[in-house]
Motif scaffolding. Structure first.
Motif, PDB file in Angstrom:
ATOM      1  N   GLU A  25     -16.955  11.599  -4.061  1.00  0.00           N
ATOM      2  CA  GLU A  25     -17.165  13.024  -3.792  1.00  0.00           C
ATOM      3  C   GLU A  25     -16.274  13.883  -4.679  1.00  0.00           C
ATOM      4  O   GLU A  25     -16.689  14.951  -5.157  1.00  0.00           O
ATOM      5  N   TYR A  26     -15.055  13.421  -4.915  1.00  0.00           N
ATOM      6  CA  TYR A  26     -14.117  14.127  -5.790  1.00  0.00           C
ATOM      7  C   TYR A  26     -14.696  14.239  -7.204  1.00  0.00           C
ATOM      8  O   TYR A  26     -14.649  15.311  -7.827  1.00  0.00           O
ATOM      9  N   CYS A  27     -15.251  13.155  -7.721  1.00  0.00           N
ATOM     10  CA  CYS A  27     -15.811  13.146  -9.075  1.00  0.00           C
ATOM     11  C   CYS A  27     -16.999  14.095  -9.182  1.00  0.00           C
ATOM     12  O   CYS A  27     -17.187  14.767 -10.204  1.00  0.00           O
ATOM     13  N   LYS A  28     -17.826  14.180  -8.160  1.00  0.00           N
ATOM     14  CA  LYS A  28     -18.957  15.100  -8.162  1.00  0.00           C
ATOM     15  C   LYS A  28     -18.473  16.550  -8.125  1.00  0.00           C
ATOM     16  O   LYS A  28     -19.020  17.422  -8.812  1.00  0.00           O
ATOM     17  N   GLN A  29     -17.444  16.796  -7.327  1.00  0.00           N
ATOM     18  CA  GLN A  29     -16.961  18.168  -7.142  1.00  0.00           C
ATOM     19  C   GLN A  29     -16.336  18.735  -8.403  1.00  0.00           C
ATOM     20  O   GLN A  29     -16.529  19.923  -8.717  1.00  0.00           O
ATOM     21  N   TYR A  30     -15.577  17.908  -9.152  1.00  0.00           N
ATOM     22  CA  TYR A  30     -14.802  18.440 -10.267  1.00  0.00           C
ATOM     23  C   TYR A  30     -15.351  18.068 -11.632  1.00  0.00           C
ATOM     24  O   TYR A  30     -14.703  18.339 -12.649  1.00  0.00           O
ATOM     25  N   ALA A  31     -16.534  17.464 -11.699  1.00  0.00           N
ATOM     26  CA  ALA A  31     -17.178  17.229 -12.992  1.00  0.00           C
ATOM     27  C   ALA A  31     -17.625  18.559 -13.587  1.00  0.00           C
ATOM     28  O   ALA A  31     -18.060  19.473 -12.871  1.00  0.00           O
ATOM     29  N   ASN A  32     -17.483  18.670 -14.932  1.00  0.00           N
ATOM     30  CA  ASN A  32     -17.894  19.893 -15.653  1.00  0.00           C
ATOM     31  C   ASN A  32     -17.254  21.136 -15.033  1.00  0.00           C
ATOM     32  O   ASN A  32     -17.889  22.172 -14.844  1.00  0.00           O
ATOM     33  N   TYR A  33     -15.963  21.026 -14.768  1.00  0.00           N
ATOM     34  CA  TYR A  33     -15.224  22.081 -14.083  1.00  0.00           C
ATOM     35  C   TYR A  33     -15.071  23.314 -14.973  1.00  0.00           C
ATOM     36  O   TYR A  33     -14.847  23.212 -16.179  1.00  0.00           O
ATOM     37  N   SER A  34     -15.170  24.467 -14.391  1.00  0.00           N
ATOM     38  CA  SER A  34     -14.959  25.736 -15.089  1.00  0.00           C
ATOM     39  C   SER A  34     -13.865  26.504 -14.366  1.00  0.00           C
ATOM     40  O   SER A  34     -14.026  26.886 -13.201  1.00  0.00           O
ATOM     41  N   TYR A  35     -12.753  26.737 -15.047  1.00  0.00           N
ATOM     42  CA  TYR A  35     -11.593  27.356 -14.411  1.00  0.00           C
ATOM     43  C   TYR A  35     -11.678  28.874 -14.442  1.00  0.00           C
ATOM     44  O   TYR A  35     -11.982  29.485 -15.468  1.00  0.00           O
ATOM     45  N   THR A  36     -11.385  29.482 -13.306  1.00  0.00           N
ATOM     46  CA  THR A  36     -11.254  30.929 -13.187  1.00  0.00           C
ATOM     47  C   THR A  36      -9.879  31.243 -12.619  1.00  0.00           C
ATOM     48  O   THR A  36      -9.516  30.740 -11.555  1.00  0.00           O
ATOM     49  N   CYS A  37      -9.132  32.056 -13.328  1.00  0.00           N
ATOM     50  CA  CYS A  37      -7.768  32.368 -12.890  1.00  0.00           C
ATOM     51  C   CYS A  37      -7.817  33.154 -11.574  1.00  0.00           C
ATOM     52  O   CYS A  37      -8.494  34.180 -11.483  1.00  0.00           O
ATOM     53  N   PRO A  38      -7.128  32.678 -10.531  1.00  0.00           N
ATOM     54  CA  PRO A  38      -7.140  33.384  -9.240  1.00  0.00           C
ATOM     55  C   PRO A  38      -6.580  34.798  -9.358  1.00  0.00           C
ATOM     56  O   PRO A  38      -5.712  35.075 -10.183  1.00  0.00           O
ATOM     57  N   THR A  59       0.851  -1.189   0.000  1.00  0.00           N
ATOM     58  CA  THR A  59       0.000   0.000   0.000  1.00  0.00           C
ATOM     59  C   THR A  59       0.886   1.237   0.000  1.00  0.00           C
ATOM     60  O   THR A  59       1.990   1.207   0.560  1.00  0.00           O
ATOM     61  N   ARG A  60       0.412   2.290  -0.634  1.00  0.00           N
ATOM     62  CA  ARG A  60       1.156   3.552  -0.621  1.00  0.00           C
ATOM     63  C   ARG A  60       0.166   4.706  -0.725  1.00  0.00           C
ATOM     64  O   ARG A  60      -0.915   4.579  -1.304  1.00  0.00           O
ATOM     65  N   LYS A  61       0.577   5.836  -0.170  1.00  0.00           N
ATOM     66  CA  LYS A  61      -0.273   7.013  -0.125  1.00  0.00           C
ATOM     67  C   LYS A  61      -0.099   7.848  -1.398  1.00  0.00           C
ATOM     68  O   LYS A  61       0.972   7.895  -1.998  1.00  0.00           O
ATOM     69  N   ALA A  62      -1.188   8.504  -1.785  1.00  0.00           N
ATOM     70  CA  ALA A  62      -1.135   9.419  -2.927  1.00  0.00           C
ATOM     71  C   ALA A  62      -2.135  10.539  -2.714  1.00  0.00           C
ATOM     72  O   ALA A  62      -3.222  10.322  -2.158  1.00  0.00           O
ATOM     73  N   PHE A  63      -1.766  11.741  -3.166  1.00  0.00           N
ATOM     74  CA  PHE A  63      -2.676  12.873  -3.140  1.00  0.00           C
ATOM     75  C   PHE A  63      -3.397  12.950  -4.484  1.00  0.00           C
ATOM     76  O   PHE A  63      -2.862  12.519  -5.514  1.00  0.00           O
ATOM     77  N   LEU A  64      -4.584  13.536  -4.493  1.00  0.00           N
ATOM     78  CA  LEU A  64      -5.345  13.721  -5.726  1.00  0.00           C
ATOM     79  C   LEU A  64      -5.149  15.146  -6.242  1.00  0.00           C
ATOM     80  O   LEU A  64      -5.507  16.113  -5.564  1.00  0.00           O
ATOM     81  N   ALA A  65      -4.559  15.257  -7.436  1.00  0.00           N
ATOM     82  CA  ALA A  65      -4.415  16.572  -8.066  1.00  0.00           C
ATOM     83  C   ALA A  65      -5.784  17.106  -8.462  1.00  0.00           C
ATOM     84  O   ALA A  65      -6.678  16.347  -8.842  1.00  0.00           O
ATOM     85  N   THR A  66      -5.953  18.404  -8.369  1.00  0.00           N
ATOM     86  CA  THR A  66      -7.217  19.040  -8.742  1.00  0.00           C
ATOM     87  C   THR A  66      -7.035  19.841 -10.035  1.00  0.00           C
ATOM     88  O   THR A  66      -5.899  20.109 -10.460  1.00  0.00           O
ATOM     89  N   PRO A  67      -8.137  20.240 -10.669  1.00  0.00           N
ATOM     90  CA  PRO A  67      -8.013  21.104 -11.854  1.00  0.00           C
ATOM     91  C   PRO A  67      -7.238  22.391 -11.575  1.00  0.00           C
ATOM     92  O   PRO A  67      -6.519  22.887 -12.450  1.00  0.00           O
ATOM     93  N   GLU A  68      -7.375  22.940 -10.351  1.00  0.00           N
ATOM     94  CA  GLU A  68      -6.619  24.154 -10.010  1.00  0.00           C
ATOM     95  C   GLU A  68      -5.110  23.894 -10.074  1.00  0.00           C
ATOM     96  O   GLU A  68      -4.345  24.759 -10.520  1.00  0.00           O
ATOM     97  N   ASP A  69      -4.699  22.713  -9.625  1.00  0.00           N
ATOM     98  CA  ASP A  69      -3.272  22.363  -9.669  1.00  0.00           C
ATOM     99  C   ASP A  69      -2.790  22.267 -11.111  1.00  0.00           C
ATOM    100  O   ASP A  69      -1.705  22.756 -11.463  1.00  0.00           O
ATOM    101  N   VAL A  70      -3.589  21.620 -11.961  1.00  0.00           N
ATOM    102  CA  VAL A  70      -3.211  21.449 -13.361  1.00  0.00           C
ATOM    103  C   VAL A  70      -3.146  22.796 -14.068  1.00  0.00           C
ATOM    104  O   VAL A  70      -2.200  23.074 -14.821  1.00  0.00           O
ATOM    105  N   GLU A  71      -4.114  23.655 -13.825  1.00  0.00           N
ATOM    106  CA  GLU A  71      -4.146  24.959 -14.497  1.00  0.00           C
ATOM    107  C   GLU A  71      -2.997  25.855 -14.063  1.00  0.00           C
ATOM    108  O   GLU A  71      -2.437  26.605 -14.867  1.00  0.00           O
ATOM    109  N   LEU A  72      -2.611  25.780 -12.795  1.00  0.00           N
ATOM    110  CA  LEU A  72      -1.458  26.567 -12.349  1.00  0.00           C
ATOM    111  C   LEU A  72      -0.184  26.040 -12.994  1.00  0.00           C
ATOM    112  O   LEU A  72       0.694  26.819 -13.392  1.00  0.00           O
ATOM    113  N   ALA A  73      -0.077  24.719 -13.132  1.00  0.00           N
ATOM    114  CA  ALA A  73       1.083  24.139 -13.810  1.00  0.00           C
ATOM    115  C   ALA A  73       1.132  24.581 -15.275  1.00  0.00           C
ATOM    116  O   ALA A  73       2.214  24.868 -15.811  1.00  0.00           O
TER     117      ALA A  73
END
Length: 466
Positions: free
Chosen positions: A421-434, A288-302
């Motif tokens: 819950e992650y799939c519900k939160q980030y489905a049909n995501y709309s990015y706004t630049c901070p 077993t190993r731990k992993a974090f879930l990247a979000t659309p905000e992380d991808v857009e900043l990259a």
């Protein structure tokens, strides 16, 4: 900003991290010491934290090239101030075996190595070979060793095996780009803003700080940043899962080294935000190993950081030279002189000559002397946009599509509600630049005027590591 940090949070940064995004905070503190160059400051912050991604992800190395006095060294030094002493080393010079001995005397793991002004002679083959090894992939290659003989005891000579231990992020600053192909292909290249607008901003900052005494060093904030960065780097045994691969457009697939570098940016952004990111436990091969879930905000900043770095990294030329490349005609029959380039671009002839020489040395432009004048042109394939073209088709990422992306991994039962819950939160995501993100404009103003003599206009000269 430190007024909002409690004494308990100052003593234990994790209490602050679970409620706040550290990236805009770190960038804000850095921007109080270095005016402008936000993408370059952010690139250095992320390079430093790439050391905390674990052994399977290679650290990011940065090369900052620019004119003297334009802030390339100050950019790196500003970010270095935000890290504790045990996490950084600034080297004016070194021998080719020094790092092996240093690894025996101090902990060299997760350390930033900064070369403020690179003055290594390309003909110094041993040092150049060592730099290639220092920048080599620790995840793909064996740990380098140096074998020597201990002669302290005249009557007994013993074999010593010195190992190049630890993960390092190497930062260079210089007035020109690197001439060694193997070294430059391991680096992300960035340039400070050299525009007149930036010159004016820095001047007004100096007036306020040096004459009017309105600006003071953010000492308390720097102290908290040191503790914050150290705490983040300690968490180095987790990976990052990015579930948007089926929706990614990445034009530079023919250059195989670029996508892993972009991926590292996404992962390090997520990792820095680990306290405010979902964590799952992966199961496989009896482990077993731990992993974090990247979000659309992380991808857009990259993507934003990659837009700033990709053209210079791909071409190993300055952004100003890439701008001149766009003015060069295609094919030798349409070749143009520096005077023609000056008319087209609005730059001085001397500026155009220098940028053509830079492009020629990088193999991106051709030249030929005709009747005592040098003519320049490019091939059809030699063109770089100043944006990467990388994007994610968020409109196609529905809840079902996102859930399907998780089918390639196995997780413990307790984590399945997190994924749902992650799939519900980030489905049909709309990015706004901070609002805290500032995009850097391409420098367009030449700093020299006048022209250079045609007799000196020889683009065949090459530069090594300066």
């Amino acid at each position: 900003m430190t007024d909002t940090i409690t004494e308990e949070e100052y003593a234990n940064p994790n209490l602050w991290l679970v409620k706040n995004d550290p990236i805009p905070f770190l960038l804000n503190v850095a921007s109080k010491m270095h005016i402008g160059d936000e993408p370059l400051l952010l690139a250095h912050i992320l390079a430093a934290h790439s050391l905390g991604l674990g052994p399977e992800v290679d650290p990011i190395h940065v090369y900052c090239a620019g004119q003297s006095g334009k802030g390339k060294g100050h950019t790196a030094n500003t970010i270095l101030k935000l890290f504790p002493e045990n996490r950084k080393v600034a080297l004016g010079s070194f021998s080719d075996k020094a790092f092996y001995y240093a690894s025996e005397k101090r902990n060299m793991d997760a350390v930033i190595i900064h070369f403020p002004e690179v003055t290594i002679n390309p003909k110094d083959e041993e040092k150049m070979a060592f730099l290639r090894m220092l920048l080599d992939s620790p995840s793909q290659n064996m740990q380098p060793e140096h074998w020597t003989v201990d002669t302290n005891d005249k009557n007994k000579k013993e074999h010593r095996n010195l190992k190049l231990r630890g993960r390092k992020s190497v930062w260079f600053s210089s007035v020109s780009t690197i001439g060694d192909d193997q070294i430059k292909n391991r680096l992300l290249l960035g340039n400070p803003d050299e525009s007149k607008k930036q010159d004016e901003m820095v001047f007004h900052h100096h007036v306020k700080r040096l004459w009017q005494l309105q600006i003071q060093s953010p000492t308390k904030e720097i102290g908290f940043c040191m503790r914050l960065n150290d705490e983040i780097l300690k968490e180095n045994d987790m990976d990052v899962f990015i579930p948007f691969g089926d929706f990614l457009e990445f034009p530079d697939v023919n250059n195989r080294r670029l996508f892993p570098e972009f991926t590292t940016l996404v992962k390090v952004i997520t990792k820095v935000r680990y306290c405010i990111r979902n964590e799952i436990t992966l199961v496989g091969n009896g482990q077993t190993r731990k992993a974090f879930l990247a979000t659309p905000e992380d991808v857009e900043l990259a993507i934003l950081v990659w837009d700033y770095l990709h053209a210079t990294t791909k071409s190993q030329c300055s952004r100003a030279a890439i701008e001149i490349l766009d003015f060069l005609p295609v094919g030798e029959n349409s070749a143009i002189t520096k005077y023609g380039l000056a008319d087209l671009s609005g730059k001085s002839t001397d500026w155009c000559y220098k940028k053509c020489r830079e492009l020629f040395n990088a193999g991106l432009a051709h030249s030929e002397k005709r009747e005592r004048k040098w003519y320049y042109w490019k091939d059809a394939s030699q063109s770089f946009g100043l944006t990467s073209g990388v994007r994610v088709q968020w409109q196609n990422v529905g809840e079902k599509e996102l859930a399907r992306a998780f089918e390639c991994i196995s997780v413990i039962v307790e984590d399945k509600p997190i994924i749902e819950e992650y799939c519900k939160q980030y489905a049909n995501y709309s990015y706004t630049c901070p609002s805290w993100i500032k995009r850097q404009e391409t420098p367009v103003e030449p700093l020299e005027t006048g022209s250079s003599s045609e007799s000196d206009d020889n683009p065949s000269s090459t530069k090594g590591l300066e």
